[in-house]
Design an enzyme around this catalytic site. Structure first.
Site, PDB file in Angstrom:
ATOM      1  CD1 TRP A   1      -1.892  -1.988   2.457  1.00 42.06           C
ATOM      2  CD2 TRP A   1      -2.650  -1.748   0.205  1.00 42.06           C
ATOM      3  NE1 TRP A   1      -2.878  -3.011   2.055  1.00 42.06           N
ATOM      4  CE2 TRP A   1      -3.233  -2.933   0.798  1.00 42.06           C
ATOM      5  CE3 TRP A   1      -2.816  -1.542  -1.239  1.00 42.06           C
ATOM      6  CZ2 TRP A   1      -4.241  -3.691   0.010  1.00 42.06           C
ATOM      7  CZ3 TRP A   1      -3.818  -1.947  -1.958  1.00 42.06           C
ATOM      8  CH2 TRP A   1      -4.236  -3.192  -1.254  1.00 42.06           C
TER       9      TRP A   1
ATOM     10  CG  ASP B   1      -3.637   3.079   4.228  1.00 40.26           C
ATOM     11  OD1 ASP B   1      -4.556   3.002   4.930  1.00 40.26           O
ATOM     12  OD2 ASP B   1      -3.129   2.659   3.278  1.00 40.26           O
TER      13      ASP B   1
ATOM     14  CE  LYS C   1      -8.636  -3.676   4.763  1.00 41.80           C
ATOM     15  NZ  LYS C   1      -8.625  -4.922   3.719  1.00 41.80           N
TER      16      LYS C   1
END
Lengths: 394, 394
Positions: free
Chosen positions: A139, A206, A230
């Site tokens: 990511w 993030d 999540k």
């Protein structure tokens, strides 16, 4: 990096501290009260992933009749008091659970965290200026690629040399950085940031795959973003928490839908928001509050991860891939000592109702995601299977 | 503009052609079989808006147990065969219902139609080139504003002079336009495009509020976009249909999440898609197919609109705001001849379970949205109330 704050390490918990919750078997039975269904599902999906049973139940009811209105949550207008109350409660729960100070704005936006990869630099990074990024996983690498479209990127450190199986340490933030960007938890590689830099530059993170799972001083961050799918809810909405003093400095023509200032001015309703996804967030945050909030769920998350990592260390058949100091409490990654046994173990997982246990294609092997809503009993079942498998194949 | 194609006008239908469906009262009772609930809800919301009862029922079940997997639709991974089947079926239904040719790509994206306002010119309009836009309502105006960030805009015509209560006619597309952008239906002002230009330039249309409601030669369009939350599903996903030969000409650095080519290459799963919103689309499209597709629903939509417009013409208490030739089958807008009666009529609507009937703040008065899933019985109830109100206040 040496003066870390909010550092969290894996902690051993005595059994008495492990809060046990009803096994998933019960949950499945409750879902089918007339079916006498007996198979157990253990959902280790990396996202979208398991959510609390009460959230499924309440969301299912609201699709037929939301708050006794005779209307489905899917058919109410977003500019009605009905939905405004949902949005307001979701925002208030975020502020309360994360103990945010008043200067923080809470937004629910479209597009997922991948949209933030470019929206952050588009709003915060003037052309020619430099932002610092940690390249600790897939990511972060993608975020760096997007940021380079808008300005310069200084890479603080990278663990690409070992397929991101550890996190870079001993880096320092140079002076003059527009902001510092760090991925809090690497879903794919199973690493988690346990130390944070002391820096005067705004700190951006993030937190998609570990938000709401551990206590941090969230006010030390100037921008936090996280896809909901999540720990916070269903796929289709993205949380952004921002210190609005950062905005307006990029001197760039920004489309309305990408301008944080416009979303702030419109209370996350610049256009039609993803109504149901925000509603599921609200339900999930309510549940988290009932668990004692982040302080209540964190020790359970630590205990779940400890149980699984201990088994991986103890059973030579399995090999954890991540350096011990950098291991994630949310995503536990391992391979088989003998790769020829992978198919057999995967088949046994499947036969025992274990879903989403296959590793990401870039890492291989296995990954068990232990998000907030995953019950301890699911980890216990996995560890029991691993022990049994190890006895037969050790 | 004079050689229009696919022109559709309001058509009177004999009663025998009006397919009647069970009244909403029944629907509400079915939702609460044990409650003996008797209040009726008529949902005239402009979006998010009414969806078929069977969609609510199936979606509600899938949140507890999706396809007998023991898993909620909210907790399945998007890269599993389970969800791939949902995405594939949704795409196939779009292609089938709209009779799309093989050169068309179907995408389900984040961000709503408002994101397309800038994503279209970002991908299709090189700096310095010109695109033609029709300024027929609020959405067109916003699309023009976003396009001007990327290139030049030629405004084909505007009805801003009369608050967009009609559509501009007698305009022509000049040579050399990169594309032509037209809003198919103006949700707020209640106008609908019934003629389309003959032009060599690629044709782009925002069909958010009337997609799947009327037959058009959709292959004549090079790019169609539509937020799902009117005729296709719940809020949180956006349909984009694109002729991919258009792409790659803007010569601009495009962030991955905004590049149609990347979404095409990844089958709408460049990042985690809004799983549940795509699923609700699939269910709604399945229902539409069972109604005989667009050809089956179109005469019902015409009959519903005719019933209401006839009442507005017949009852002097009410005044339709839109020029007859430009009236929308989806969003019917009117004011009271005597504005002092507005509050009384609104109160009576509310007392009779009519939801979402208040006009948009920019127009005032009233708006009834008659999307595909709104039952004829709801329009009949509204017209009966209007007649009764007119008798008492005429």
């Amino acid at each position: 990096m040496h003066n870390g704050w909010g550092a969290k390490h894996l902690v051993k918990f005595a059994t008495s501290q492990i809060v046990s919750r009803p096994p998933r078997l019960l949950a499945v039975n409750l879902r089918h009260p007339t079916k006498q269904q007996t198979h157990v599902v253990h959902n280790f999906n990396s996202g979208p992933s398991v959510l609390p049973k009460v959230v499924f139940e309440e969301a299912s009811r609201a699709i037929l009749d939301f708050n006794n209105t005779g209307l489905s949550i899917l058919e109410i207008g977003h500019r009605t008091p009905l939905f405004q109350a949902v949005m307001d409660e979701a925002v208030a729960l975020i502020k309360e659970l994360m103990q945010l100070s008043d200067d923080k704005e809470v937004l629910f936006l479209h597009g997922g965290a991948s949209t933030q990869f470019f929206q952050v630099p588009m709003n915060l990074l003037p052309a020619g200026a430099t932002a610092a990024y940690l390249d600790g996983g897939t990511w972060g690498t993608k975020a760096i690629k997007e940021a380079r479209r808008f300005g310069q990127v200084h890479v603080l450190g990278s663990s690409a040399d070992k397929n991101y199986s550890y996190l870079p340490h001993d880096w320092q933030v140079p002076a003059g950085m527009q902001y510092v960007h760090i991925t809090s938890n690497n879903t794919i590689e199973g690493t988690q940031q346990h130390e944070w830099p002391n820096t005067d530059a705004p700190l951006v993170s993030d937190m998609s795959s570990d938000i709401m799972s551990r206590q941090l001083d969230f006010n030390r961050f100037d921008l936090i973003y996280a896809g909901a799918q999540k720990n916070m809810g269903a796929a289709g909405v993205n949380l952004v928490i921002i210190n609005k003093e950062l905005l307006g400095k990029a001197e760039r023509d920004i489309p309305a839908m990408l301008d944080y200032r416009q979303h702030i001015a419109n209370g996350s309703m610049l256009n039609t928001p993803p109504v149901f996804a925000v509603y599921v967030c609200m339900l999930t945050l309510r549940w988290l509050k009932q668990q004692g909030g982040i302080a209540g769920i964190e020790p359970i998350n630590q205990a779940k991860a400890r149980l699984l990592y201990d088994a991986l260390e103890r059973l030579p058949v399995f090999t954890p891939t991540v350096a011990p100091a950098d291991r994630s409490l949310m995503n536990v990654v391992w391979v088989m000592q003998d790769p020829a046994l992978e198919a057999a173990f995967l088949a046994e997982c499947k036969a025992n109702g274990m879903v989403g246990i296959k590793g990401h294609r870039s890492v291989g092997g296995f990954r068990a995601s232990l998000y907030n809503a995953l019950e301890m009993s699911s980890v216990e079942a996995l560890v029991a299977l691993m022990e049994d498998f190890a006895r037969r194949h050790g």
